[in-house]
Motif scaffolding. Structure first.
Motif, mmCIF file in Angstrom:
data_model
loop_
_atom_site.group_PDB
_atom_site.id
_atom_site.type_symbol
_atom_site.label_atom_id
_atom_site.label_comp_id
_atom_site.label_asym_id
_atom_site.label_seq_id
_atom_site.Cartn_x
_atom_site.Cartn_y
_atom_site.Cartn_z
ATOM 1 N N ARG A 13 5.955 -23.448 8.369
ATOM 2 C CA ARG A 13 6.116 -22.912 7.274
ATOM 3 C C ARG A 13 7.410 -21.546 7.523
ATOM 4 O O ARG A 13 7.261 -21.076 8.701
ATOM 5 C CB ARG A 13 5.034 -21.874 6.510
ATOM 6 N N GLU A 15 9.791 -18.618 6.079
ATOM 7 C CA GLU A 15 10.257 -17.660 4.709
ATOM 8 C C GLU A 15 11.628 -17.104 5.111
ATOM 9 O O GLU A 15 11.729 -16.318 6.330
ATOM 10 C CB GLU A 15 9.296 -16.780 4.468
ATOM 11 N N ALA A 61 19.394 -22.885 -2.911
ATOM 12 C CA ALA A 61 18.469 -23.850 -2.924
ATOM 13 C C ALA A 61 19.109 -25.344 -2.799
ATOM 14 O O ALA A 61 18.449 -26.181 -2.140
ATOM 15 C CB ALA A 61 17.402 -23.884 -4.211
ATOM 16 N N PRO A 66 16.120 -28.454 4.194
ATOM 17 C CA PRO A 66 15.122 -28.494 5.501
ATOM 18 C C PRO A 66 15.645 -29.827 6.372
ATOM 19 O O PRO A 66 15.318 -29.654 7.549
ATOM 20 C CB PRO A 66 14.039 -28.861 4.740
ATOM 21 N N SER A 82 9.706 -29.574 0.574
ATOM 22 C CA SER A 82 9.834 -28.889 -0.516
ATOM 23 C C SER A 82 10.271 -27.498 -0.253
ATOM 24 O O SER A 82 10.068 -26.787 0.818
ATOM 25 C CB SER A 82 8.527 -28.725 -1.421
ATOM 26 N N TRP A 83 11.142 -27.130 -1.087
ATOM 27 C CA TRP A 83 11.560 -25.590 -0.896
ATOM 28 C C TRP A 83 11.867 -25.229 -2.334
ATOM 29 O O TRP A 83 12.120 -25.912 -3.353
ATOM 30 C CB TRP A 83 12.808 -25.463 0.131
ATOM 31 N N SER A 84 12.072 -23.778 -2.375
ATOM 32 C CA SER A 84 12.565 -23.118 -3.673
ATOM 33 C C SER A 84 13.077 -21.924 -3.238
ATOM 34 O O SER A 84 13.087 -21.255 -2.283
ATOM 35 C CB SER A 84 11.480 -22.794 -4.634
ATOM 36 N N SER A 85 13.708 -21.196 -4.383
ATOM 37 C CA SER A 85 14.296 -19.976 -4.124
ATOM 38 C C SER A 85 14.201 -19.138 -5.525
ATOM 39 O O SER A 85 14.001 -19.575 -6.438
ATOM 40 C CB SER A 85 15.982 -20.129 -3.732
#
Length: 114
Positions: A13, A15, A61, A66, A82-85
């Motif tokens: 993880r 951030e 994004a 990744p 998975s990722w978001s902004s």
């Protein structure tokens, strides 16, 4: 012993808080990446172009992948990402922004990992 028996899966993880100093530059970079994507269907391209032009978080994004972060790490293969902004209010002096040093209990409940 085969490779399946020795494989270990790890959830990493991360951030990241970024300060965007030039929104136009970020949008242009995202548009450039979209233009270079020959496999993207025209309808999806038009939708993505609108999103990255209207929202810098969407542009980021699209630019941050990744796979790029781990592709050169020896001995690992990305299985899923998975990722978001999102836009946020950021105060580096706020205790809400301290890095969590001991969040293991939350992770175990959330991920089902014990």
């Amino acid at each position: 012993m085969n490779s399946e028996e020795t494989s270990r899966y790890v959830r990493l993880r991360v951030e990241i808080v970024l300060e965007v100093q030039d929104e136009d530059e970020v949008s242009k970079a995202a548009l450039g990446r979209l233009a270079a994507d020959a496999e993207l269907p025209a309808a999806e391209r038009a939708q993505a172009e609108g999103a990255v032009t209207e929202d810098t978080a969407e542009a980021l994004a699209y630019l941050v992948d990744p796979f790029d972060l781990v592709s050169e790490v020896p001995g690992v293969e990305l299985q899923q990402a998975s990722w978001s902004s999102e836009r946020i209010d950021y105060d580096p002096d706020s205790p809400d922004w301290e890095l969590d040093e001991d969040d293991g209990a939350d992770d175990e409940e959330e991920d089902g990992i014990g």
